[in-house]
Each structure stands twice: as C-alpha cells, then as structure tokens.
Design an enzyme around this catalytic site. Structure first.
Site, PDB file in Angstrom:
ATOM      1  N   ASP A 679       0.824  -1.204   0.000  1.00  0.00           N
ATOM      2  CA  ASP A 679       0.000   0.000   0.000  1.00  0.00           C
ATOM      3  C   ASP A 679       0.862   1.260   0.000  1.00  0.00           C
ATOM      4  OD1 ASP A 679      -2.758   1.092   0.190  1.00  0.00           O
ATOM      5  OD2 ASP A 679      -1.918   1.986   2.009  1.00  0.00           O
ATOM      6  N   LYS A 683       1.408   4.177  -2.996  1.00  0.00           N
ATOM      7  CA  LYS A 683       1.201   5.603  -2.718  1.00  0.00           C
ATOM      8  C   LYS A 683       2.400   6.442  -3.149  1.00  0.00           C
ATOM      9  CE  LYS A 683      -2.071   4.986   1.076  1.00  0.00           C
ATOM     10  NZ  LYS A 683      -2.168   4.641   2.496  1.00  0.00           N
TER      11      LYS A 683
HETATM   12  N1  LIG Z   1      -4.993   1.242   4.450  1.00  0.00           N
HETATM   13  C1  LIG Z   1      -4.620   2.565   4.173  1.00  0.00           C
HETATM   14  C2  LIG Z   1      -5.823   3.438   4.078  1.00  0.00           C
HETATM   15  C3  LIG Z   1      -5.478   4.816   3.558  1.00  0.00           C
HETATM   16  O1  LIG Z   1      -5.118   4.769   2.219  1.00  0.00           O
HETATM   17  C4  LIG Z   1      -3.723   3.048   5.287  1.00  0.00           C
HETATM   18  O2  LIG Z   1      -3.641   2.401   6.298  1.00  0.00           O
HETATM   19  O3  LIG Z   1      -3.069   4.071   5.133  1.00  0.00           O
END
Ligand SMILES: N[C@@H](CCO)C(=O)O
Ligand SMILES: NC(=O)c1ccc[n+]([C@@H]2O[C@H](COP(=O)([O-])OP(=O)(O)OC[C@H]3O[C@@H](n4cnc5c(N)ncnc54)[C@H](O)[C@@H]3O)[C@@H](O)[C@H]2O)c1
Ligand code: NA
Length: 818
Positions: A679, A683
């Site tokens: 994740d 980003k």
């Molecule tokens: N799962 C993601 C949610 C926000 O994009 C986080 O914990 O940052």
C-alpha cells in the site's frame, strides 16, 4: 374590456366547464366588461375530421361515431343545466346535430370532401360547445349571449386557413358590441366569407379569435386559459426543474414558440401584439396561480435568459464544396429550391469561409430535401464544385431565448461551457444579430441531458443536481452515503445543490434510480429493488442514461472496476475514487486516464489515494501547476503502520494491534496489503507520477518489514496466525529502535527519480518522531520550500476522514460544473 379564451381541455367536461363558469362569474362580478371565446370540447375537432373522412370514404360507421359525439354533448347539457331548463338547449343542440348529419349524408353520397365542406363540419365543434356553455351561464342567471363568429370575422376563401379581412371584421365587431351589453360567448376558430361561407382560421385558431376580438375592442388584457401553469422556462416533461415564467416579452414568446408543450401559438396573437395588448396565460385548473404575463416590455430580466426551447426531431443538411467560395447566388438557389418544395428551414448557419452552408429541417423532409437539392445542383455536383449533399438525422435543436442576453457578455460562453463539460458535442450553431436567441444543433441522444444541464446553469436560483453513481458500499462508501445524507439540507439550502444518488452497487446487487435513492434508505432500496450486480452492465446503463453532471464514485478496492474508468471518462462522466488500483498500475494506463479526462473536459479525482482526506495530491498539483520543482518527498503514508508503531510496545501483542487497526477502519480490505508494504509502495508511486516521474510499479524499492512466514500466508486468518507466531520478531524490531533512542517508522522517500520504502528507527530530532494514532506526514522539499520543507500532517486513514476526502472531490466537481 377584457377578452378571455378557454381551450379544449378547459371546456372538455362538465367539471372543467364548472370551473370556467366560476372564473367568468368572478370576472363579471368585478364589473369589468367581458367577452369570452371558446374552443370545441377537447378532442371534438379531431373526431369531426375523422367522421368527415369516414363519410367521404363511404364508411357508414361514421354514423356511430357521430352518435358518440352527440351523446357527449348531451351528457354535458345534463351535467350543467337544470332539468326544467334543459329542453330548450336539447332542441337547439339536436338541431345542430341534425344539420351536421345532413351534411355528412351528402358527403357520404357524393364521396367527396372538399376543404370547404371540411371547414363547415369542423365549425360544429365550437358552435356546439359555445351554445351549451352560453345556456349554462344563462341558467345560473348570467346575462350571456351566443355570438357566432361567422357573423363578425370576415375572411377570404382559403379554406382550412383563411385570411382575415381586418377592416371589415373590426367594423363588424365594433358594431355588434355597441348593440349589446350581454356577455358575448364567441365561437373560436371560425369565420365566414362575404358570401357567408364558413371558414376556419387554422392552427391556434381560437387564440386567434381572441386576439382579433381583443384588438378590435382595444381590450385591456386578453386571458388565455389553458391546462398548464403558463409558459415555462423549459418543457417540463423533459426538464423536471422547469418553472413558470412570470413575465415575458412578445418577442421572447415568439422565439420560445417551438416549445414541446405548445402553450400558445404566437403568430395567432399577432393582432393583439400589434396593438400592445397584454396577454395572460392562466390555468383553469389552478385558478389562483399567477401564470405568465406576455407584453411588449423587454425588462423582465431576472435571469440572463428567459427560457429554453427545443425541437426534437430535426435533420441537418450540409451542402459544401470548394466551388461555392466567392460564387454569388448559391444560397439564393438553395433556398429558392427549398421554398418551391414547401420545405421550411428552421436554422441556418454558414461559416465565413463560404465553403459550406448547413441548415436544419423537419426530419421527415430530409429525403425530399436531398432529392430536390441534388437535382437543382446536378451540374455543380457532377463538376465537383459541390460535394454531395449530406444529411444527418437524429439531431435536435436547443435554443436559449431572452432579451436579457442582448449586449450582455458571457451568455454564449456559459452555454457552450456547460455543454462542453457534459461532453455534449455541438454540431452547428446560430445566433441572430437580434441577440434574442442562441441555437445549437446537437445529437438527439443528448437532448434531455443538455436541456437539464443548461437549465441548471442559467436558472441559478433553482437547485442544481449532481448525479452520483456509487460502487462499493463498504466502510468508505457507506460512510460517504451517511455524510451525503446528513449534509443534504445544508447543500440544498446554502449551495443550491442536490446530490442525487442515481445509482448504487455492492457485490451482490445494483440499483439504478435516476430519480434518486434516499441516502438514509439505501440499504432497503438496494435490497428490495436491486438486481444482480454486473459492473459492465452498470457502467453501460450509466452511459446510456446520459444524465447531466454525472459522477462515478468507486469505493471498492477492486481491480476489475478500474478498467471501466476510461470508458466512463470518455463518455464525459467524472470519476472520483479512493481506490488506488488505477493509478498504481502501468504508467501508460495512468496517463491515458489523465488524458481522457482532460480531452473530455471532465474530472478524474483521487485525493484519498494518498493520506486519505489530507490535501496531498492537491498540494502537489498546485505546486506543479505553479512551476515549483520537487527535490525530495519523505513521508509516512500508511495510517495502519503508523497506528501500529504508535501503539505497539511492551506488554502488547503485535497481532492484536493489527486487529485493532483493522477494527478502526485503517487497514485495506485485506490488511496484508498494508503490512507487506504494497500500500505504501503504490502511494509513493502515485506521488512520483504526480510530480512528473513516469515510474512503473516494479521500480519502487520495498524493504520488507514482515518475515517470510507472514508474507506467504495464503489467507487473512493464516496471516494473523503467523503474526502471532512472529511476536518475538516484532519485539526485536522495537528493542533495536529503543537501543538508538528511537521509534519505528515506515518511511517512503522519493529523490532523484528513485522511490524507496523502508522501516527506519528515527530519534527525537527527526520531524517524524512525534506522531500519534493513524497520522500520516509528508514533507515536500522543493525549489521554493528548500530550507524548510512544506509539511502536511494528520490522520491518514479511517472511515470519516477518507469519506470526507471523497466528498470534497465530489464537491470540487460541482464547483467546476458551475
Ligand atoms: N490502508 C490505508 C488506508 C489509507 O489509504 C492506510 O492504512 O493508510
Ligand atoms: N479505509 C481507509 O482508511 C481508506 C483510506 C483511503 C482509501 N481507501 C480505499 O477505499 C476503498 C474502500 O475501502 P473500504 O475500507 O471501504 O473497504 P471495504 O471492504 O469496507 O469496502 C469495499 C466494498 O466494495 C465492495 N466491492 C468490492 N468489489 C466490488 C465490485 N466489483 N462491485 C461492487 N462492490 C464491490 C465490497 O463488497 C465492499 O463492501 C479501497 O480502495 C481502499 O484502498 C480506504
Ligand atoms: Na489525500
């Protein structure tokens, strides 16, 4: 003097005639001198035409039909007049029907129906209705008198659409009115020649009669009583937000006369206009309502435009060729040919290049226009001076009309801009130098969308709608719906904006409801009325619906849905999403979506892809647009990992902290995406792309945080089990950081076009040391923020902050759409 006119629906039944009588009594009781014109009972004229044609064709069933018409009139007498006084009226009306029967018998015998005879047959419609209403008025004591317009309206013998001899007519009317003080009940639509032959006045006939009498008698006002609330800003069948125009000028009324709902037919009101007699359009079925005032004043401008009219079925004819340039007489021949063939031209446009002329006509005339023009320009077409004559069918015309646009700038801009933002292609356009009307030709498919979008921007005091289609109603989608629901009163009150939930889908069911799904009842509505989910079908239907100001909101983490973004954007539908999949796939896909949105003039917004509601993407875009250069981005981009490292400590089990993060709504639907670093990697990849680095996913260097046994867990349960097994591993990480007086931070860095993600121990001197909860922090070092970086910090995950970030994106589309 006041002249009233009641149309067919107003005199169509006993109940409605009672309303008519009520209106007349009121007017008379005010002591105003009054005359009244009546149409035939609604539908009667068409019936008479049909009966006449049947008789002429030798079809004896005309007689049954005639009896139906007769019975309808008799029933009306019974409903309106006292039993004791009915007989005279019955005799009178029966006499008229006997006369009509004789005529029809003659038609049926000689099997011939001339226009002259047809006019005579049609005249019975008004003669019957007016007779009955006159008797009904007398019955309640009103001093009323039947006035057969054939005695007063003198015409030539153009049967079906006779021309009025105004000099004689005006004189006859004045003489007649000088003789009698009773309320004159005048038959609309009909007249007679000097020889006493019955004629009719053509389209809008009864309005014309009212206008002729009003003008002759110098009336103070002519009231046209109909079955709608006056003239409206647009056809209410197509634009639900349309409202009554309180006042309008003659010229505007003329321009708007192409309305679908043909309230008045302005040409027939010409005699009244010429004498500056004001006209009121009123509703028999809504007596107290103010209706529309039509007069010569041009100062009715509350809005930049007064109304919008449209014609649905048009054909666009384009004649073009290099041989037309600088050659005089082409357009003269073109339009002469059309006129000789009775083809009426609705809109003409010629660009100053003289290379082509285009015009629109009724779509039914398209083939004939093509034939006659090809014949007329045969020589030029053969020689190549003119290319073939092209016809485009399925087009519609929209015209915005208003005296207010004269000499005021920005009206055309607003029109073209709202069409552009809704992806509506303008095929041709025309504006006359009177500046009273701007017309555009568009695809018929876009008509309803265009009308509603145009209405929304020009009549601003009325609430505009944004149509939302939301896929995924889990944590974020569900919270968004709650926020929309609780904010709707504020938005409609303060922002004049309605967020219309036009579609919803979860994995099981989908529901499309252009009229709107109540945000507080979506669960029930989706369960009760939804059908089995198919995202391709959902998307196709959204495109097909073609609603103005449409926004697709993807609140899933699905990989398949993002494949539809391109198609949606291409159909001029904006996309808002917290789903990171589309922007973190192949770079060319990311770029393609950006380009499509730009080309189509719609928005693709994904602020919540990074840092949830924190303004991170917007900050970058602002700096990029204003020419700043990025040197370095250093950031904590995972709310989940931030929470975990802010909470994990002695006496706490790592797996439990992860469970808490999930329960608080910080994690991805699958928490392995957070802990594997995936994740965060996507980003920083998205941020890299935003600052202009064309990076691919595999170029992000991820230093794994988890041991292999956790990484390879096949399911979420297995994953939590492996986290339990690895608690000492995580304790070891913590101890290592403590030894350096530091805390653990999972940090993403972008520098020199390289992106890395790694777990680091930072001490209290580091700006990332002091964080709590699910805080994200992003530090931008740029040309302009070189000595001290620009820092954005705050909760970067969670339902409320993410949903509100999605909401903010939706709102920015609403301001963009105007
Ligand atoms: N799962 C993601 C949610 C926000 O994009 C986080 O914990 O940052
Ligand atoms: N939770 C956060 O703090 C946060 C922050 C930023 C972004 N996001 C993103 O928001 C999105 C949603 O997250 P969430 O926490 O609401 O997840 P969630 O699992 O609670 O909700 C997603 C919903 O989408 C539905 N769904 C999945 N595929 C679908 C399909 N093909 N058709 C219809 N429905 C489908 C699921 O059934 C589920 O109800 C994710 O992309 C996530 O990355 C979440
Ligand atoms: Na954000």
């Amino acid at each position: 003097m006041k002249v009233l006119k009641f149309g067919g629906t107003s005199v169509g039944s006993v109940e409605s005639i009672k309303l008519v009588i009520e209106i007349l009594e009121k007017s008379i009781s005010k002591g105003e001198r009054t005359a009244v014109v009546f149409s035939a009972m609604g539908g009667a004229t068409n019936r008479l035409i049909e009966i006449g044609r049947m008789a002429a064709a030798g079809n004896q069933e005309y007689f049954e039909l005639l009896k139906v018409v007769e019975e309808r009139h008799f029933a009306t007498i019974r409903g309106l007049i006292n039993v004791k006084q009915q007989s005279g009226t019955f005799a009178n009306i029966k006499g008229l029907f006997n006369e009509l029967e004789d005529i029809l018998r003659g038609v049926s015998l000689i099997r011939e129906l001339t226009d002259r005879t047809m006019d005579l047959i049609m005249s019975f419609g008004e003669r019957l209705s007016t007779n009955i209403i006159t008797e009904a008025l007398k019955n309640i004591g009103v001093k009323a008198e039947f006035c057969d317009a054939r005695q007063l309206v003198r015409t030539n013998d153009h049967f079906g659409m006779a021309d009025v001899d105004f000099a004689t007519t005006n004189q006859l009317i004045l003489e007649h009115f000088a003789k009698s003080s009773a309320l004159q009940c005048i038959t609309g639509f009909i007249g007679a020649t000097a020889e006493g032959i019955t004629t009719t006045l053509g389209r809008g006939g009864s309005d014309y009669t009212a206008s002729i009498f009003g003008a002759a008698l110098d009336a103070q006002v002519i009231e046209i009583w109909t079955d709608v609330d006056g003239m409206m800003t647009a056809d209410p069948r197509k634009v639900p937000n349309a409202f009554t125009i309180p006042a309008i000028s003659y010229a505007e009324a003329m321009e708007l006369s192409h309305f679908g709902a043909k309230v008045i037919y302005p040409p027939s009101l010409q005699p009244a206009f010429a004498k500056n007699i004001p006209l009121k359009v009123l509703n028999t079925f809504n007596i107290g309502f103010e209706g529309t005032l039509v007069d010569r004043s041009a100062n009715h401008k509350q809005y930049a435009i007064t109304g919008i009219s449209s014609i649905d079925d048009m054909a666009l004819v384009n004649i073009q060729g290099s041989g037309m340039i600088g050659v005089a007489g082409i357009s003269a021949r073109l339009f002469t040919t059309l006129s000789e063939n009775n083809i009426s031209v609705v809109l003409i446009s010629q660009a100053s290049s003289e290379h082509s002329i285009c015009f629109t006509i009724d779509h039914q005339l398209a083939e004939r226009a093509q034939q006659v023009l090809e014949a007329a320009f045969e020589v030029e077409i053969k020689s190549g001076d003119i290319d073939s004559i092209a016809i485009e069918k399925n087009v519609s015309i929209i015209a915005i009309v208003g005296e207010g646009m004269r000499k005021s700038s920005g009206v055309a801009g607003k029109l073209f801009s709202v069409l552009g933002k809704n992806g509506i292609n303008i095929i041709a356009t025309a504006q006359g130098s009177s500046e009273l009307n701007i017309s555009v030709v568009i695809s018929k498919n876009d008509l309803s969308k265009a009308l509603n979008a145009i209405h929304g921007v020009f009549f601003l005091s009325e609430t505009r709608s944004l149509n939302l289609f939301i896929v995924g109603v889990g944590l974020i989608g569900g919270t968004l719906l709650e926020q929309v629901g609780s904010q709707s009163a504020f938005l409609s009150g303060q922002r004049l904006l309605k967020l219309n939930i036009a579609g919803l889908s979860n994995t099981k069911k989908m529901l499309l409801e252009p009229g709107g799904i109540a945000p507080d009842r979506w669960r029930e509505e989706l369960a009760d009325n939804g059908v089995k989910t198919s995202i391709p079908a959902f998307v196709d239907r959204i495109i097909e619906l073609n609603l103005p100001n449409s926004v697709f909101v993807d609140c899933t983490s699905d990989k398949d849905i993002v494949r539809h973004y391109g198609k949606l954007l291409d159909a001029s539908i904006s996309v808002v999403t917290p789903n990171k999949v589309a922007n973190s796939g192949r770079y060319d896909e990311y770029q393609r979506l950006q380009r499509t949105a730009l080309q189509r003039g719609v928005k693709f917004l994904y602020e919540t892809n990074v840092g949830a509601g924190l303004p991170i993407i917007n900050t970058i875009q602002g700096l990029m647009d204003s020419g700043d250069k990025f040197i370095r981005i250093e950031a904590i981009l995972s709310g989940t990992l931030s929470y975990i490292f802010n909470t994990f400590g002695p006496g706490v089990r790592f797996a439990d902290v992860v469970r808490e993060a999930k329960a608080k709504g910080y994690t991805e639907p699958d928490p392995r995406d957070d802990l594997s670093g995936t994740d965060v990697a996507r980003k920083i990849l998205i941020l890299a792309r935003e600052v202009g680095v064309p990076m691919e996913p595999e170029e992000v260097k991820i230093a794994q945080l988890l041991p292999d046994n956790c990484l390879q867990a096949p399911t979420v349960e297995a994953f939590f089990a492996e986290l339990e097994n690895s608690n000492s591993f995580f304790e070891g990480l913590l101890d290592g950081a403590k030894a350096k007086d530091g805390v653990l931070r999972y940090i993403a860095t972008l520098e020199n076009n390289k992106a890395t993600v790694e777990l680091r121990a930072v001490d209290e001197k580091h700006p990332f040391y002091n964080l709590s909860g699910s805080d994200n922090i992003v530090s931008f070092t740029t040309d302009r923020y070189k000595d001290r970086p620009l820092v954005v910090k705050g909760p970067g995950a969670g339902a409320e902050v993410t949903a509100s970030g999605v909401f903010a994106d939706i709102m920015s589309i609403s301001s963009y759409l105007g």
